[in-house]
Scaffold this motif. Sequence first.
Motif, PDB file in Angstrom:
ATOM      1  N   ARG A   1      -4.356   2.492  -3.045  1.00 18.17           N
ATOM      2  CA  ARG A   1      -4.490   1.084  -3.419  1.00 18.17           C
ATOM      3  C   ARG A   1      -5.825   0.760  -4.067  1.00 18.17           C
ATOM      4  O   ARG A   1      -5.937  -0.218  -4.791  1.00 18.17           O
TER       5      ARG A   1
ATOM      6  N   CYS B   1       0.829  -1.203   0.000  1.00 14.91           N
ATOM      7  CA  CYS B   1       0.000   0.000   0.000  1.00 14.91           C
ATOM      8  C   CYS B   1       0.868   1.261   0.000  1.00 14.91           C
ATOM      9  O   CYS B   1       1.624   1.503   0.946  1.00 14.91           O
TER      10      CYS B   1
ATOM     11  N   ALA C   1      -1.553  -2.901   6.345  1.00 22.00           N
ATOM     12  CA  ALA C   1      -1.936  -1.589   5.813  1.00 22.00           C
ATOM     13  C   ALA C   1      -3.074  -0.950   6.599  1.00 22.00           C
ATOM     14  O   ALA C   1      -3.005   0.236   6.946  1.00 22.00           O
TER      15      ALA C   1
END
Length: 362
Positions: free
Chosen positions: A141, A52, A117
Motif C-alpha cells: 500500500r 491493503c 489493515a
Amino acid sequence: MEKTPLNQDHRAGGARMVDFGGWEMPLHYGSQIEEHHAVRRDAGMFDVSHMCAVDVAGRDARAFLGRLLANNVDRLTVPGKALYSTMLNPDGGVIDDLIVYFIDDERFRVVVNAGTAAKDLAWMNARLAEWALAVDLTPRRQGAGALAMIAVQGPQARQQVWRVLPEARAASEALKPFFAADAGDLFIARTGYTGEDGYEITLPAERASALWQALAAAGVHRCGLGARDTLRLEAGMNLYGQDMDEGVSPLDAGLAWTVDLLSPRDFVGKAALLERGQGQQFLGLVLLERGVLRAHQEVVGEHGRGEITSGSFAPTMQQSIALARLPLPTAVGETVSVRVREKLLAARVVKPAFVRHGRVLV
C-alpha cells in the motif's frame, strides 16, 4: 488522514471528501443516488486503493493461510482463483473479512479492509512468529512497489474497461466470476462489492491517475463511498465493523458459507465455533411503512428481539431495507416490528440479497 494515489483526482472532480477509517475518501461527486443508479444501469468506478493488498509468499504460504483463515485455501488449485474468507480470533470473533487470490503454490495475495489493515498485519505476523513458518508478508500500500486499486462495476463495466485497456482484453475476457489474471503490470479480478459484474483492477500506484482519468473520459461514472454502501446493502453484502466484528461469530453474521468446519484442518477460532454453534440468524428486512431503517434499531418479533446491523433507503427498490441479526426461529416471510424513533413499524423478513445484476429479488 491517509490519502490514496487518486486523492487529487477526487478533489479536481469536485468530490465531497470525508474521513473513512483514517483515510480521506470521496463520499460522492454531487449525487449519491445518481452514482448508485449508474452502477446498476451502466458503469461506475470506485477508488478502493485504501484497501491493503498483502503478498504472502514462501514454501509454507498455503500451510500458513490454512491455519489462519476459516475458509479452506486447499480449494485454491487454479491460478487466479479467489476465495472469500473470514479471519478469526480464538473466541471465533471476526478479525476481518478478506479475499485471497491463488497465484501459485508459494504465492498468494490477500486483500484486507482499510481500517483493519494495521491490526490484520500485526495479527498475521504474530501467528507467523508463533508457528515458525517460512513465509514472507509484504503489504503493497505504501513505499516502493505500492499498488492502487480501482473497481469498475456495472452491466457495461467490462466493455468500458476493454475500451480503455484494449491490451487487457485477452487476459480478462474469459475470466469467470471470482477469478483474476495478470495483464502486464495489471492484476484484473472479476470481483466486486456491488452485486453487479465488473472488475477490480490492481496496478502500480503511479499509473492510477492516468487510468482513472481515461475511464472518466470514456464515460464511466465516478462514484463515492455513499453509493458503494447502498449498492453493497442491496446486494446483501456484509460491512466489517457494522455487520460483524471481533465480538461476532461468522455463523451469526450470515457468513457460515465462508467457514469450513467439515474438513479435519484446524484453524484459529474453529474450536470456539464448534463449541458455541450458531446463536442468531442473519436476515434481511424490507420496511412496509414510511420511514428509514438504520443500524442499531431494535427488532421485535414473536420469537424475541434482534437488532439491525446495516440499514438504509434502497434506491433501486425505492424502499428502506436492512440487514439484521434475529432470533434463530425467525422465518423468511414473517412480519416483525422495528423501533424507529419510538414507533414500531412493520417490516417483512426476507433472505438477502435484495438486488443482484439489476434485478430486485425480494
